[in-house]
Design an enzyme around this catalytic site. Sequence first.
Site, PDB file in Angstrom:
ATOM      1  N   THR A 186     -36.086 -85.171 -58.449  1.00  0.00           N
ATOM      2  CA  THR A 186     -35.551 -87.378 -58.547  1.00  0.00           C
ATOM      3  C   THR A 186     -35.417 -87.174 -59.308  1.00  0.00           C
ATOM      4  O   THR A 186     -34.741 -87.107 -61.104  1.00  0.00           O
ATOM      5  CB  THR A 186     -35.961 -88.625 -58.332  1.00  0.00           C
ATOM      6  N   ASP A 187     -33.769 -88.532 -59.619  1.00  0.00           N
ATOM      7  CA  ASP A 187     -33.251 -88.721 -61.047  1.00  0.00           C
ATOM      8  C   ASP A 187     -33.814 -89.376 -62.094  1.00  0.00           C
ATOM      9  O   ASP A 187     -33.431 -89.835 -63.132  1.00  0.00           O
ATOM     10  CB  ASP A 187     -32.131 -89.459 -60.608  1.00  0.00           C
ATOM     11  N   GLU A 188     -35.079 -89.685 -61.463  1.00  0.00           N
ATOM     12  CA  GLU A 188     -36.064 -90.781 -62.581  1.00  0.00           C
ATOM     13  C   GLU A 188     -36.763 -89.522 -63.238  1.00  0.00           C
ATOM     14  O   GLU A 188     -36.904 -89.803 -64.893  1.00  0.00           O
ATOM     15  CB  GLU A 188     -37.286 -90.893 -61.948  1.00  0.00           C
ATOM     16  N   TYR A 238     -45.320 -91.195 -62.822  1.00  0.00           N
ATOM     17  CA  TYR A 238     -44.897 -90.357 -61.218  1.00  0.00           C
ATOM     18  C   TYR A 238     -43.472 -89.221 -62.037  1.00  0.00           C
ATOM     19  O   TYR A 238     -43.474 -88.854 -61.442  1.00  0.00           O
ATOM     20  CB  TYR A 238     -44.210 -92.405 -60.596  1.00  0.00           C
ATOM     21  N   LYS A 297     -43.146 -85.742 -61.697  1.00  0.00           N
ATOM     22  CA  LYS A 297     -41.972 -84.866 -60.693  1.00  0.00           C
ATOM     23  C   LYS A 297     -41.187 -83.421 -62.086  1.00  0.00           C
ATOM     24  O   LYS A 297     -40.733 -82.946 -61.729  1.00  0.00           O
ATOM     25  CB  LYS A 297     -41.249 -86.250 -60.394  1.00  0.00           C
TER      26      LYS A 297
HETATM   27  P1  NAD Z   1     -43.397 -90.382 -48.997  1.00  0.00           P
HETATM   28  O1  NAD Z   1     -43.717 -90.724 -49.698  1.00  0.00           O
HETATM   29  O2  NAD Z   1     -42.424 -91.410 -48.160  1.00  0.00           O
HETATM   30  O3  NAD Z   1     -43.634 -88.690 -48.474  1.00  0.00           O
HETATM   31  C1  NAD Z   1     -44.281 -88.490 -48.870  1.00  0.00           C
HETATM   32  C2  NAD Z   1     -44.766 -87.415 -47.742  1.00  0.00           C
HETATM   33  O4  NAD Z   1     -45.796 -86.453 -48.413  1.00  0.00           O
HETATM   34  C3  NAD Z   1     -46.064 -87.863 -47.003  1.00  0.00           C
HETATM   35  O5  NAD Z   1     -45.810 -87.647 -46.559  1.00  0.00           O
HETATM   36  C4  NAD Z   1     -47.072 -87.672 -47.649  1.00  0.00           C
HETATM   37  O6  NAD Z   1     -47.965 -87.237 -46.509  1.00  0.00           O
HETATM   38  C5  NAD Z   1     -46.920 -86.109 -47.735  1.00  0.00           C
HETATM   39  N1  NAD Z   1     -47.976 -86.100 -49.075  1.00  0.00           N
HETATM   40  C6  NAD Z   1     -47.717 -86.130 -50.295  1.00  0.00           C
HETATM   41  N2  NAD Z   1     -49.122 -85.380 -51.007  1.00  0.00           N
HETATM   42  C7  NAD Z   1     -49.824 -84.010 -50.009  1.00  0.00           C
HETATM   43  C8  NAD Z   1     -50.353 -82.861 -50.319  1.00  0.00           C
HETATM   44  N3  NAD Z   1     -50.820 -83.138 -51.543  1.00  0.00           N
HETATM   45  N4  NAD Z   1     -49.670 -81.875 -49.010  1.00  0.00           N
HETATM   46  C9  NAD Z   1     -49.331 -82.457 -48.620  1.00  0.00           C
HETATM   47  N5  NAD Z   1     -47.966 -83.198 -47.491  1.00  0.00           N
HETATM   48  C10 NAD Z   1     -48.296 -84.075 -48.880  1.00  0.00           C
HETATM   49  O7  NAD Z   1     -42.371 -89.936 -50.365  1.00  0.00           O
HETATM   50  P2  NAD Z   1     -40.428 -90.185 -49.789  1.00  0.00           P
HETATM   51  O8  NAD Z   1     -39.920 -91.157 -50.238  1.00  0.00           O
HETATM   52  O9  NAD Z   1     -40.293 -89.162 -48.678  1.00  0.00           O
HETATM   53  O10 NAD Z   1     -39.987 -88.482 -50.808  1.00  0.00           O
HETATM   54  C11 NAD Z   1     -39.961 -87.485 -50.966  1.00  0.00           C
HETATM   55  C12 NAD Z   1     -39.963 -86.848 -51.559  1.00  0.00           C
HETATM   56  O11 NAD Z   1     -37.656 -87.270 -52.427  1.00  0.00           O
HETATM   57  C13 NAD Z   1     -40.599 -86.676 -52.921  1.00  0.00           C
HETATM   58  O12 NAD Z   1     -40.902 -85.669 -53.223  1.00  0.00           O
HETATM   59  C14 NAD Z   1     -39.751 -87.451 -53.416  1.00  0.00           C
HETATM   60  O13 NAD Z   1     -40.317 -87.633 -55.395  1.00  0.00           O
HETATM   61  C15 NAD Z   1     -38.194 -87.426 -54.014  1.00  0.00           C
HETATM   62  N6  NAD Z   1     -37.396 -88.473 -54.379  1.00  0.00           N
HETATM   63  C16 NAD Z   1     -37.585 -89.748 -53.310  1.00  0.00           C
HETATM   64  C17 NAD Z   1     -36.481 -90.696 -53.301  1.00  0.00           C
HETATM   65  C18 NAD Z   1     -36.202 -92.588 -52.809  1.00  0.00           C
HETATM   66  O14 NAD Z   1     -35.370 -93.422 -53.020  1.00  0.00           O
HETATM   67  N7  NAD Z   1     -38.036 -92.504 -52.251  1.00  0.00           N
HETATM   68  C19 NAD Z   1     -35.882 -90.553 -54.109  1.00  0.00           C
HETATM   69  C20 NAD Z   1     -35.228 -89.015 -54.784  1.00  0.00           C
HETATM   70  C21 NAD Z   1     -36.341 -88.086 -54.577  1.00  0.00           C
HETATM   71  O1  TDX Z   2     -42.418-105.449 -55.731  1.00  0.00           O
HETATM   72  C1  TDX Z   2     -41.198-105.309 -55.967  1.00  0.00           C
HETATM   73  N1  TDX Z   2     -40.603-105.534 -56.757  1.00  0.00           N
HETATM   74  C2  TDX Z   2     -39.301-105.351 -57.353  1.00  0.00           C
HETATM   75  O2  TDX Z   2     -38.462-105.425 -58.436  1.00  0.00           O
HETATM   76  C3  TDX Z   2     -40.838-103.342 -56.605  1.00  0.00           C
HETATM   77  C4  TDX Z   2     -42.232-102.921 -55.064  1.00  0.00           C
HETATM   78  C5  TDX Z   2     -40.065-103.199 -56.788  1.00  0.00           C
HETATM   79  N2  TDX Z   2     -39.406-104.041 -57.187  1.00  0.00           N
HETATM   80  C6  TDX Z   2     -38.236-102.931 -58.853  1.00  0.00           C
HETATM   81  C7  TDX Z   2     -38.965-102.356 -59.201  1.00  0.00           C
HETATM   82  C8  TDX Z   2     -37.209-101.623 -59.142  1.00  0.00           C
HETATM   83  O3  TDX Z   2     -36.560-102.223 -60.849  1.00  0.00           O
HETATM   84  O4  TDX Z   2     -37.117-102.618 -57.438  1.00  0.00           O
HETATM   85  C9  TDX Z   2     -36.470-101.071 -57.943  1.00  0.00           C
HETATM   86  C10 TDX Z   2     -36.902-100.292 -57.323  1.00  0.00           C
HETATM   87  O5  TDX Z   2     -38.517 -99.656 -56.660  1.00  0.00           O
HETATM   88  P1  TDX Z   2     -39.263 -99.046 -56.051  1.00  0.00           P
HETATM   89  O6  TDX Z   2     -38.778 -99.124 -54.314  1.00  0.00           O
HETATM   90  O7  TDX Z   2     -40.746 -98.941 -56.587  1.00  0.00           O
HETATM   91  O8  TDX Z   2     -38.076 -97.802 -56.713  1.00  0.00           O
HETATM   92  P2  TDX Z   2     -38.559 -97.192 -58.343  1.00  0.00           P
HETATM   93  O9  TDX Z   2     -38.683 -97.397 -58.666  1.00  0.00           O
HETATM   94  O10 TDX Z   2     -36.559 -96.858 -58.033  1.00  0.00           O
HETATM   95  O11 TDX Z   2     -38.625 -95.394 -57.783  1.00  0.00           O
HETATM   96  C11 TDX Z   2     -37.740 -95.183 -56.011  1.00  0.00           C
HETATM   97  O12 TDX Z   2     -36.403 -94.028 -56.447  1.00  0.00           O
HETATM   98  C12 TDX Z   2     -36.732 -92.581 -57.353  1.00  0.00           C
HETATM   99  C13 TDX Z   2     -38.536 -94.456 -55.231  1.00  0.00           C
HETATM  100  O13 TDX Z   2     -39.496 -94.601 -55.149  1.00  0.00           O
HETATM  101  C14 TDX Z   2     -39.295 -92.400 -55.826  1.00  0.00           C
HETATM  102  O14 TDX Z   2     -39.704 -91.728 -55.076  1.00  0.00           O
HETATM  103  C15 TDX Z   2     -37.930 -92.077 -56.169  1.00  0.00           C
HETATM  104  O15 TDX Z   2     -38.382 -91.096 -57.002  1.00  0.00           O
END
Ligand code: NAD
Ligand code: TDX
Length: 342
Positions: free
Chosen positions: A127-129, A155, A159
């Site tokens: 992730t970019d984080e 988190y 990662k």
């Molecule tokens: P999510 O929380 O929606 O999904 C995570 C999935 O992983 C779930 O289905 C969960 O049951 C499964 N999981 C968790 N722990 C596990 C374990 N120990 N064994 C097997 N399965 C397990 O998350 P997401 O938003 O879909 O993110 C997916 C991936 O992409 C993550 O690695 C996250 O860091 C990365 N990512 C997410 C974002 C974003 O904006 N959501 C951006 C960049 C990278």
């Molecule tokens: O209730 C809220 N109010 C609010 O202002 C929530 C849940 C979030 N926020 C803000 C926090 C962040 O600046 O919105 C922005 C986005 O928040 P999230 O949806 O929690 O995402 P973020 O923390 O940016 O992380 C996401 O992007 C990178 C994903 O959850 C990660 O899994 C991914 O790695």
Amino acid sequence: MSRHILLTGGSGFIGSNLVRFILRHRPDYRVTNLDCLTYSGNPENLADVEKDGRYRFVHGNILDRPLLDTLAKECDSVLHLAAESHVDRSILDSRPFVETNVMGTQNILDAWRHAKGKAGRFVHVSTDEVYGSLPLERPELKFTEETPIQANSPYAASKASSDLLARAYHHTFGMDILITRCSNNFGPYQFPEKVIPLFVTNLVEGKKVPLYGDGRNVRDWLHVDDHGEAILTVLEKGTGGEVYNIGGNNERSNLELTHSILKAMGKGSEMIQPVADRLGHDRRYAIDATKIERELGWKPTRSAWPGALDATVKWYVDNPKWWQRVKSGAYREYYKQQYGNR
Ligand code: NAD
Ligand code: TDX
């Protein structure tokens, strides 16, 4: 070329969209989805593909080494997405983040090394984080693949640890590992703890939306199918050992995002509830994705605003059954009905 992909975390937001994307766009591929179904894993996300003979669901944990040893023998590539993914939860309790994101990744890397040695492509979805935060005052700055890792939340630190383990396993053992670092995703089936589905579903329920701090934090938004296509591009065309940034070139402040959601739903700014800021809240993320465009020819085609955001808002408005079952916890029953107690 046909492939049998081991995709971890396929019942979550990005994973389920990616499984569907692969089945739709790669007729020669098979997918085994390994997911232990934490609170964010929901097999209903893939109800429409369950009967597809090219798809298999395995209910299991990436911490289960014997299971991984078996699956590693059956599959030829890995897309590793399984993770604890929510920053706010990691602030409350970081332990599951270390267990799954760090130890789980170490476990699957070891299983893959044992089964494949230097062969067998492994894409680690980071992730970019991991790069930390950019200042609002320097809009010209973006994260490149050379930006130092400077994770700020528990988190992000977990990662970053898994990202560095993936890098180390390539360097030390010569494994065919590639790393992607993507910006914030939006689209259907995102767990309604993340900002977009939380805000839309609150508004449908007549509740206000909790905006953290001054609302000026910036995120770079990418449609989940653009992310899926980029992950596949890295799997198919990437160079082993390389890191690829993935981003939407689509920076928005949370305030701008919130006003766009309000506008799409015909609601006014009185629905914004300013709340205390997230601890350690990263100010700005912005991805420089020129490497993947230059070297692999990928760029986003589905992320342009306001159209792509409006379509996502509409999906949640049109699918209350999905998120009401998630918010109430009823979605947990679906698995038991479909699969019994396996
Ligand atoms: P999510 O929380 O929606 O999904 C995570 C999935 O992983 C779930 O289905 C969960 O049951 C499964 N999981 C968790 N722990 C596990 C374990 N120990 N064994 C097997 N399965 C397990 O998350 P997401 O938003 O879909 O993110 C997916 C991936 O992409 C993550 O690695 C996250 O860091 C990365 N990512 C997410 C974002 C974003 O904006 N959501 C951006 C960049 C990278
Ligand atoms: O209730 C809220 N109010 C609010 O202002 C929530 C849940 C979030 N926020 C803000 C926090 C962040 O600046 O919105 C922005 C986005 O928040 P999230 O949806 O929690 O995402 P973020 O923390 O940016 O992380 C996401 O992007 C990178 C994903 O959850 C990660 O899994 C991914 O790695």
